[in-house]
Design an enzyme around this catalytic site. Structure first.
Site, PDB file in Angstrom:
ATOM      1  CG  ASP A 164       1.869   0.670   4.557  1.00 34.76           C
ATOM      2  OD1 ASP A 164       2.243  -0.365   5.120  1.00 34.76           O
ATOM      3  OD2 ASP A 164       2.007   1.802   5.029  1.00 34.76           O
ATOM      4  CB  THR A 170      -0.656   1.803   9.034  1.00 36.47           C
ATOM      5  OG1 THR A 170      -0.261   0.721   9.859  1.00 36.47           O
ATOM      6  CG2 THR A 170      -1.217   2.920   9.890  1.00 36.47           C
TER       7      THR A 170
END
Length: 823
Positions: free
Chosen positions: A318, A320
């Site tokens: 991912d 963030t």
């Protein structure tokens, strides 16, 4: 979307007296935080093993017939077992300490206040508070909810989140993807639906891996081979030698006679067939790996995860919280208008109201609320919690000017594709910023048709800070041949900008996952070809992992949010951040408690070290097994006395394999492991073992000279041949050479020489070097055998190299074909 205006409204929880009463009655959530093995289980697991049973039977024979020097091999097993117990206890302590840090703490209402408790301290009828990312700890019924959506896919397989209203049932093991709420515990402890699943998910496990299953298959074969080979040796040395019925005699604490000699020969042969140190070294390597990773604040929830890490060739991550910092900063609020009939409200005032209306804001909304100050005095009439599927959240307010409805979310979801707002958001996002659109709606946010027709109010620009360690980590993976794919729910242009700043290969061409059709062949092609994806739904993340696995990749997935849970569960190795949601931490095999993406290279390197070294020492131990089977079979068929005493086998095993293997099992190793452990190990072990066994028998027959019984000089010559040959195998397996490996092999040669050339050593191990001719014969035969083993190894390496080159060419051609074909 709303069932109760405020889930934090007064819902009566238990009093301290009621909690104490339920604890006294045993109505608690008595599932342990971590199902690690107890001290008794660890001792039993290391003592009562297949190999220990074999060795115990053989030692029993020597204990009866003597002498006790021939029972030295049992002492090795005792030491191995103690080392295994100590290492596993150390690993258990490390894991249990980290598990306490990692454990989720449910929030319960007691005496009118919300407090955090340990999972096992939840009691029947407790009122438990839920928010986005929380995992449901026990079964119960909802008593208050505001947009509460629960994902039950890990239990039921149903992909769509379920909207929960008061009275609805929630099950342990499910997790919250949107909204907030409270529920009353109805089933706790082992009565809860997913209690046994939770126990299994966090078990300190030493099973279910290709490595262990392969070793188990080999051990089963060896176990069954012991009986016919042992029987052949006894029969040949008694019946075929015409010595049945000759009376045994007791002298000097040991039994003499044909049967006793036959039994000693059988024990010597069978002891060498048993790879007594291999299983120990696997356990020690795993346990040491856990301890080393624990020092880096890395919790390994399943030991086979260490093995899986060695095989990873793709890491999906991912953005963030992994490549960027979790915290954000509000950089700009760009006013777009949005008034109705001339009425205007300051965008920052609206943003402050939205942040205050959400009891569990995500990182973006928390940053907005922190920067926009105190909210206006507006009554909240409805809320819509943020979810990864919708990509927006909102609230309806009763303001002095009337009812107003606002939503905040992704511009490419809320704005028209050809609108100026969407274009401006795309331009800002391409610079690596996160952009949200604040819009006014004419529809209450909890209406089925929400968000309805929208009027843009402002663009909210958030600054995302890159982690300092992200770029070096990506470079490490590139150097190690591990491909990294960024899979994010954010705007594709924004994700691509971050990836380009980190110099990730392929970041120039980010793909919007909404343009891909999951389940199609083109989807899998795009996933393999592309490095950066934006606007990926949780279901698409899972499908991407599956698509890569179908292409024979070993996939690690890293993430910290509730939207990563499905992919974390599906991946070969799930890696969660310690600050992530409880749901993501519970399904991951590895949790990075320090939240540092830079820890991942050390985790991968540890996995490679463990499995690479185990494969290396397996070559040694299985070579020993093969040469022992070869010698025992030929000696049995020739009906001659077995050339070794058990103490000779102990000396050979310790000097050539046992002691060196312990050091090699803990050495650095960065080579990525591949499937096919058993076949690859046997490629060297079988020919090397056959040649070593034949060399030993050849020396034996040459020095025996037709005698019925060997002299000590004959036995010594065979010991020298076998030691020299197998030390050469050790040299081949130990490549590449570094100074300490050279010192290790030299030390083993020195240890062998100290036994051969000292009176005490020769007397203890029953050796005699008084005949130089026989020793020269032994060394010549060993030289020929070493040459043959080297040739076999070189030819095999060449075949492997050609197969690898052919495989690489085929993959490159397939990739080029997909590139020209397009998505």
């Amino acid at each position: 979307m709303e069932q109760v205006a405020d889930p934090a409204e007064e819902v009566r929880g238990l009093s301290s007296a009621e909690v104490a009463e339920r604890v006294a009655q045993g109505r608690t959530n008595d599932v342990p935080v971590r199902a690690s093995r107890t001290l008794g289980q660890i001792v039993r697991g290391n003592v009562f093993t297949r190999i220990n049973a074999m060795i115990a039977v053989l030692f029993g024979i020597i204990a009866v017939i003597g002498p006790m020097q021939d029972g030295l091999f049992a002492l090795v097993i005792v030491i191995n077992t103690l080392i295994g117990i100590v290492q596993e206890l150390r690993a258990k302590r490390t894991l249990d300490k980290l598990a306490i840090v990692n454990a989720a703490h449910p929030r319960v209402v007691r005496d009118g206040e919300v407090v955090e408790v340990r999972p096992q301290d939840v009691v029947l009828d407790d009122v438990i508070e839920l928010g986005q990312g929380d995992q449901v700890p026990v079964d119960g019924a909802v008593v208050a909810a505001a947009g509460l959506e629960v994902d039950e896919s890990l239990l039921t397989g149903e992909a769509d989140p379920v909207l929960k209203a008061p009275g609805d049932r929630v099950m342990s093991g499910s997790f919250v993807v949107a909204g907030t709420g409270r529920f009353r515990a109805a089933k706790v402890g082992r009565h809860a639906y997913a209690a046994r699943l939770a126990e299994e998910a966090s078990r300190f496990s030493l099973v279910h891996s290709e490595l262990r299953s392969g070793i188990d298959r080999i051990l089963k074969f060896i176990t069954w081979a012991l009986f016919p080979i042992g029987g052949l040796l006894i029969f040949s040395q008694l019946a075929l030698g015409g010595q049945v019925g000759i009376r045994e005699s007791l002298d000097g604490g040991q039994i003499h006679g044909p049967l006793a000699e036959a039994l000693r020969g059988m024990v010597a042969a069978l002891v060498s067939m048993v790879p007594e140190g291999l299983v120990l070294l696997i356990s020690v390597a795993f346990a040491v790996g856990v301890i080393r990773l624990g020092r880096r604040k890395c919790l390994v929830q399943e030991l086979p995860a260490i093995e899986g890490l060695a095989r990873v060739d793709i890491v999906c991550t991912d953005k963030t919280g992994t490549l960027t910092e979790n915290g954000m900063r509000l950089a700009e609020v760009r006013d777009l208008g949005g008034g109705v009939n001339g009425e205007r409200t300051a965008p920052r005032e609206v943003l402050a109201a939205l942040a205050a209306a959400d009891p569990r804001p995500n990182a973006s909304l928390a940053a907005v609320g922190e920067a926009c100050g105190g909210p206006p005095d507006w009554a909240v009439t409805a809320t819509a919690a943020f979810s990864s599927a919708r990509k927006w959240s909102g609230a309806s307010f009763a303001t002095p000017a009337g009812e107003r409805h606002y939503v905040l979310g992704a511009p490419d979801v809320l704005a028209a594709p050809d609108s100026p707002e969407a274009a401006e958001a795309e331009r800002i996002g391409a610079q690596g910023m996160r952009v949200l659109l604040l819009a006014r709606s004419g529809t209450p946010v909890d209406a089925p048709e929400a968000p309805g027709t929208l009027t843009p109010v402002s663009l909210v620009v958030l600054d995302q800070r890159l982690r300092d360690d992200a770029a070096p980590t990506l470079r490490y993976f590139a150097e190690q041949g591990v491909e990294v794919k960024v899979v994010s729910g954010d705007n594709a242009a924004s994700v691509g900008a971050v990836a380009r700043e980190l110099e990730l290969p392929g970041a120039e061409s980010p793909v919007d996952a909404r343009e891909l059709a999951s389940g199609q062949g083109g989807f899998d092609d795009a996933v393999e070809r592309t490095s950066v994806f934006g606007r990926v739904t949780p279901e698409q993340k899972r499908d991407m992992v599956r698509g890569l696995q179908k292409r024979e990749h070993t996939v690690a997935m890293t993430g910290d949010g509730v939207n990563d849970v499905l992919a974390l569960k599906e991946a070969d190795i799930g890696v969660a951040m310690g600050s992530g949601s409880p749901a993501s931490r519970s399904v991951a095999q590895i949790v990075l408690l320090d939240n540092r993406f830079a820890t991942l290279p050390a985790v991968v390197a540890e996995g490679r070290r463990v499995i690479g070294n185990i494969e290396r020492v397996a070559n040694l131990f299985l070579t020993k097994t093969v040469y022992s089977m070869t010698m025992a079979t030929i000696v049995g068929l020739l009906a001659v006395s077995y050339p070794f005493f058990p103490r000779h086998a102990t000396l050979i095993n310790a000097v050539t394999f046992g002691i060196p293997a312990f050091f090699l099992a803990l050495a650095p190793n960065i080579e990525r492991a591949r499937p096919g452990f058993v076949a690859r190990t046997l490629r060297l072990a079988v020919p090397a073992g056959l040649i070593s066994g034949l060399a030993a028998v050849t020396t034996y027959l040459l020095v025996l000279g037709g005698s019925a019984m060997p002299e000590l000089t004959d036995r010594t010559a065979v010991v020298v041949t076998l030691c020299a040959t197998t030390l050469w195998v050790l040299l081949l397996v130990a490549k590449p050479y570094v100074w300490w490996k050279v010192v290790l092999v030299a030390s083993m040669v020195g240890l062998l020489c100290s036994v051969l050339f000292t009176p005490q050593g020769r007397e203890f191990f029953a050796l005699d070097i008084s005949d130089p001719g026989k020793l020269v014969t032994a060394l010549v035969v060993a030289g020929v055998a070493a040459t043959l083993i080297t040739v076999v190894r070189l030819v095999d390496d060449r075949f492997i190299e050609r197969a690898k080159e052919r495989h690489d060419r085929e993959r490159a051609a397939a990739a080029a074909e997909r590139q020209t074909a397009g998505v």
